[in-house]
Design a protein around this motif. Sequence first.
Motif, PDB file in Angstrom:
ATOM      1  N   TRP A 191       0.823  -1.196   0.000  1.00 23.72           N
ATOM      2  CA  TRP A 191       0.000   0.000   0.000  1.00 23.72           C
ATOM      3  C   TRP A 191       0.872   1.268   0.000  1.00 23.72           C
ATOM      4  CZ3 TRP A 191      -4.667   1.654  -1.027  1.00 23.72           C
ATOM      5  CH2 TRP A 191      -5.039   2.918  -0.569  1.00 23.72           C
ATOM      6  N   VAL A 192       1.865   1.290   0.875  1.00 25.92           N
ATOM      7  CA  VAL A 192       2.744   2.450   1.024  1.00 25.92           C
ATOM      8  C   VAL A 192       3.530   2.699  -0.272  1.00 25.92           C
ATOM      9  CG1 VAL A 192       4.880   3.150   2.178  1.00 25.92           C
ATOM     10  CG2 VAL A 192       2.945   2.398   3.538  1.00 25.92           C
ATOM     11  N   VAL A 193       4.030   1.620  -0.882  1.00 24.58           N
ATOM     12  CA  VAL A 193       4.820   1.790  -2.105  1.00 24.58           C
ATOM     13  C   VAL A 193       3.933   2.290  -3.251  1.00 24.58           C
ATOM     14  CG1 VAL A 193       6.204   0.593  -3.848  1.00 24.58           C
ATOM     15  CG2 VAL A 193       6.616   0.171  -1.434  1.00 24.58           C
ATOM     16  N   LEU A 194       2.694   1.789  -3.337  1.00 26.79           N
ATOM     17  CA  LEU A 194       1.768   2.286  -4.368  1.00 26.79           C
ATOM     18  C   LEU A 194       1.518   3.776  -4.180  1.00 26.79           C
ATOM     19  CD1 LEU A 194      -0.849  -0.602  -4.657  1.00 26.79           C
ATOM     20  CD2 LEU A 194       0.753   0.180  -6.411  1.00 26.79           C
ATOM     21  N   ASP A 195       1.331   4.191  -2.934  1.00 28.90           N
ATOM     22  CA  ASP A 195       1.089   5.606  -2.658  1.00 28.90           C
ATOM     23  C   ASP A 195       2.329   6.451  -2.960  1.00 28.90           C
ATOM     24  OD1 ASP A 195      -1.099   7.294  -1.604  1.00 28.90           O
ATOM     25  OD2 ASP A 195       0.515   7.962  -0.271  1.00 28.90           O
ATOM     26  N   PHE A 196       3.501   5.913  -2.640  1.00 26.53           N
ATOM     27  CA  PHE A 196       4.775   6.585  -2.974  1.00 26.53           C
ATOM     28  C   PHE A 196       4.861   6.805  -4.482  1.00 26.53           C
ATOM     29  CE2 PHE A 196       9.129   5.829  -4.543  1.00 26.53           C
ATOM     30  CZ  PHE A 196       9.816   6.877  -3.947  1.00 26.53           C
ATOM     31  N   GLN A 197       4.472   5.781  -5.249  1.00 26.66           N
ATOM     32  CA  GLN A 197       4.552   5.893  -6.707  1.00 26.66           C
ATOM     33  C   GLN A 197       3.577   6.945  -7.228  1.00 26.66           C
ATOM     34  OE1 GLN A 197       4.168   1.749  -7.984  1.00 26.66           O
ATOM     35  NE2 GLN A 197       6.374   1.449  -7.682  1.00 26.66           N
ATOM     36  N   ARG A 198       2.405   7.049  -6.593  1.00 30.43           N
ATOM     37  CA  ARG A 198       1.421   8.060  -6.969  1.00 30.43           C
ATOM     38  C   ARG A 198       1.981   9.473  -6.747  1.00 30.43           C
ATOM     39  NH1 ARG A 198      -3.153   9.766  -4.765  1.00 30.43           N
ATOM     40  NH2 ARG A 198      -2.564   8.927  -2.751  1.00 30.43           N
ATOM     41  N   ASN A 199       2.783   9.634  -5.692  1.00 31.98           N
ATOM     42  CA  ASN A 199       3.329  10.953  -5.326  1.00 31.98           C
ATOM     43  C   ASN A 199       4.688  11.234  -5.936  1.00 31.98           C
ATOM     44  OD1 ASN A 199       1.647  12.400  -3.211  1.00 31.98           O
ATOM     45  ND2 ASN A 199       1.639  10.288  -2.475  1.00 31.98           N
ATOM     46  N   TYR A 200       5.232  10.272  -6.665  1.00 30.54           N
ATOM     47  CA  TYR A 200       6.646  10.317  -7.023  1.00 30.54           C
ATOM     48  C   TYR A 200       7.053  11.569  -7.802  1.00 30.54           C
ATOM     49  CZ  TYR A 200      11.184   8.848  -8.676  1.00 30.54           C
ATOM     50  OH  TYR A 200      12.529   8.779  -8.940  1.00 30.54           O
ATOM     51  N   LEU A 201       6.325  11.877  -8.865  1.00 31.03           N
ATOM     52  CA  LEU A 201       6.728  12.995  -9.726  1.00 31.03           C
ATOM     53  C   LEU A 201       6.661  14.310  -8.956  1.00 31.03           C
ATOM     54  CD1 LEU A 201       5.206  11.993 -13.140  1.00 31.03           C
ATOM     55  CD2 LEU A 201       7.608  11.989 -12.424  1.00 31.03           C
ATOM     56  N   TYR A 202       5.604  14.457  -8.163  1.00 26.72           N
ATOM     57  CA  TYR A 202       5.431  15.660  -7.357  1.00 26.72           C
ATOM     58  C   TYR A 202       6.607  15.824  -6.387  1.00 26.72           C
ATOM     59  CZ  TYR A 202       3.637  18.569  -3.595  1.00 26.72           C
ATOM     60  OH  TYR A 202       3.514  19.532  -2.628  1.00 26.72           O
ATOM     61  N   LEU A 203       6.970  14.722  -5.712  1.00 25.81           N
ATOM     62  CA  LEU A 203       8.063  14.779  -4.737  1.00 25.81           C
ATOM     63  C   LEU A 203       9.398  15.088  -5.403  1.00 25.81           C
ATOM     64  CD1 LEU A 203       7.329  11.863  -2.287  1.00 25.81           C
ATOM     65  CD2 LEU A 203       7.573  14.275  -1.721  1.00 25.81           C
ATOM     66  N   LYS A 204       9.595  14.521  -6.592  1.00 25.43           N
ATOM     67  CA  LYS A 204      10.843  14.739  -7.307  1.00 25.43           C
ATOM     68  C   LYS A 204      10.994  16.228  -7.640  1.00 25.43           C
ATOM     69  CE  LYS A 204      12.931  12.794 -11.275  1.00 25.43           C
ATOM     70  NZ  LYS A 204      12.754  11.892 -12.406  1.00 25.43           N
ATOM     71  N   GLU A 205       9.877  16.809  -8.081  1.00 31.63           N
ATOM     72  CA  GLU A 205       9.855  18.239  -8.409  1.00 31.63           C
ATOM     73  C   GLU A 205      10.192  19.050  -7.160  1.00 31.63           C
ATOM     74  OE1 GLU A 205       9.959  20.879 -11.141  1.00 31.63           O
ATOM     75  OE2 GLU A 205       9.647  18.751 -11.576  1.00 31.63           O
ATOM     76  N   LYS A 206       9.576  18.701  -6.048  1.00 29.67           N
ATOM     77  CA  LYS A 206       9.779  19.403  -4.777  1.00 29.67           C
ATOM     78  C   LYS A 206      11.253  19.365  -4.359  1.00 29.67           C
ATOM     79  CE  LYS A 206       6.943  21.079  -1.543  1.00 29.67           C
ATOM     80  NZ  LYS A 206       6.534  22.101  -2.307  1.00 29.67           N
ATOM     81  N   LYS A 207      11.855  18.179  -4.498  1.00 30.30           N
ATOM     82  CA  LYS A 207      13.256  18.016  -4.100  1.00 30.30           C
ATOM     83  C   LYS A 207      14.150  18.869  -4.975  1.00 30.30           C
ATOM     84  CE  LYS A 207      13.071  13.532  -1.912  1.00 30.30           C
ATOM     85  NZ  LYS A 207      13.171  12.106  -2.117  1.00 30.30           N
ATOM     86  N   LYS A 208      13.787  18.987  -6.262  1.00 32.70           N
ATOM     87  CA  LYS A 208      14.583  19.798  -7.182  1.00 32.70           C
ATOM     88  C   LYS A 208      14.546  21.265  -6.760  1.00 32.70           C
ATOM     89  CE  LYS A 208      13.790  18.048 -11.412  1.00 32.70           C
ATOM     90  NZ  LYS A 208      12.992  18.303 -12.605  1.00 32.70           N
ATOM     91  N   GLN A 209      13.345  21.715  -6.358  1.00 34.37           N
ATOM     92  CA  GLN A 209      13.187  23.115  -5.950  1.00 34.37           C
ATOM     93  C   GLN A 209      13.954  23.417  -4.673  1.00 34.37           C
ATOM     94  OE1 GLN A 209       8.967  23.609  -5.594  1.00 34.37           O
ATOM     95  NE2 GLN A 209       8.647  23.306  -7.786  1.00 34.37           N
ATOM     96  N   ALA A 210      14.107  22.432  -3.815  1.00 35.59           N
ATOM     97  CA  ALA A 210      14.707  22.662  -2.498  1.00 35.59           C
ATOM     98  C   ALA A 210      16.184  23.018  -2.604  1.00 35.59           C
ATOM     99  CB  ALA A 210      14.532  21.435  -1.631  1.00 35.59           C
TER     100      ALA A 210
END
Length: 289
Positions: free
Chosen positions: A270-289
């Motif tokens: 369940w957690v990994v599926l949710d991580f995959q759903r959020n992946y692109l958004y999180l990647k973008e966030k990390k880039k901005q940081a």
Amino acid sequence: EAVNGKQVGHLFENISSFFRQCIFSVLSVGPVPSHIAFIMDGNRRYSKKQNLLDGDGHRAGFSALINMLKYCYELGVKYITVYAFSIDNFRRRPEEVESLMKLMQEKIDELIKEESIANRLGVRIYFQGNLKLLSAPVRSSAERAMVKTAGHSKAVLSVCVAYTSTDEIVHAVQESCEEKWDEIRKQDANNAGGNLVGREKNGKDKDEHLIGVTNIDSHMYMAVVPDPDIIIRTSGEYRLSNFLLWQSANCLLYSPTALWPEIGLRHLVWVVLDFQRNYLYLKEKKKQA
Ligand code: FPP
Ligand code: MG
């Protein structure tokens, strides 16, 4: 010919291992987190719920940890971190602290035996925290385990014991200051002692002697592994309880209601599926940081 219990057990293990392989190969089509951290909460509630003796909840918790390690490493999660004992836990009843420490030592020694999961899977083990606060036998078991597994590199298990994030940060700041002071002293010696006043007056030079995020970062206990992608705290609690505060800026948090000994494959999936759903958004966030 009669089929005995052991054969049935083997068969069951083979079927469930095959079943897991199928699920994991589907999950691996998407991005897989590289680091998952666990706050293993709810062991005592589990022993109450199951009418077990107090310490047996923690024992069941250790088995749950071993299963979870196996699943994570099969899936390809390279780094696992667990919160095994916080500095605040030393304030629990002395009998409880003592029995937990005994269990910890027994399990650490088990972890480094030849046929252990650490050896079979090639897991390097770190114990992270203010290890001076541990009793001598537990500390030496921990140190032995770190030395014995130092050559492993397939996966990494970090066990946070006598750990709090604030303690880790203070420790890192102190080390950074000491390192900086050493640098300054060396420089002064090279300048034959005459340049101290000049250095303090010069604004640019002064900035060079300030401590920055990278200095502190490099002195964190957890600097040996990348920041976690996911923190899971079981038993429905939402607090971080002074765990990985510095490292969790871009981390997903999950709080399944299962008590720690009840955690299983379904929670991980369940957690990994949710991580995959959020992946692109999180990647973008990390880039901005
Ligand atoms: C929290 O549950 C759990 C702990 C304080 C200890 C967890 C430790 C282990 C499972 C052993 C790990 C050992 C090694 C070698 C890695 P709790 O006591 O807070 O339970 P509660 O929330 O129900 O009261
Ligand atoms: Mg608790």
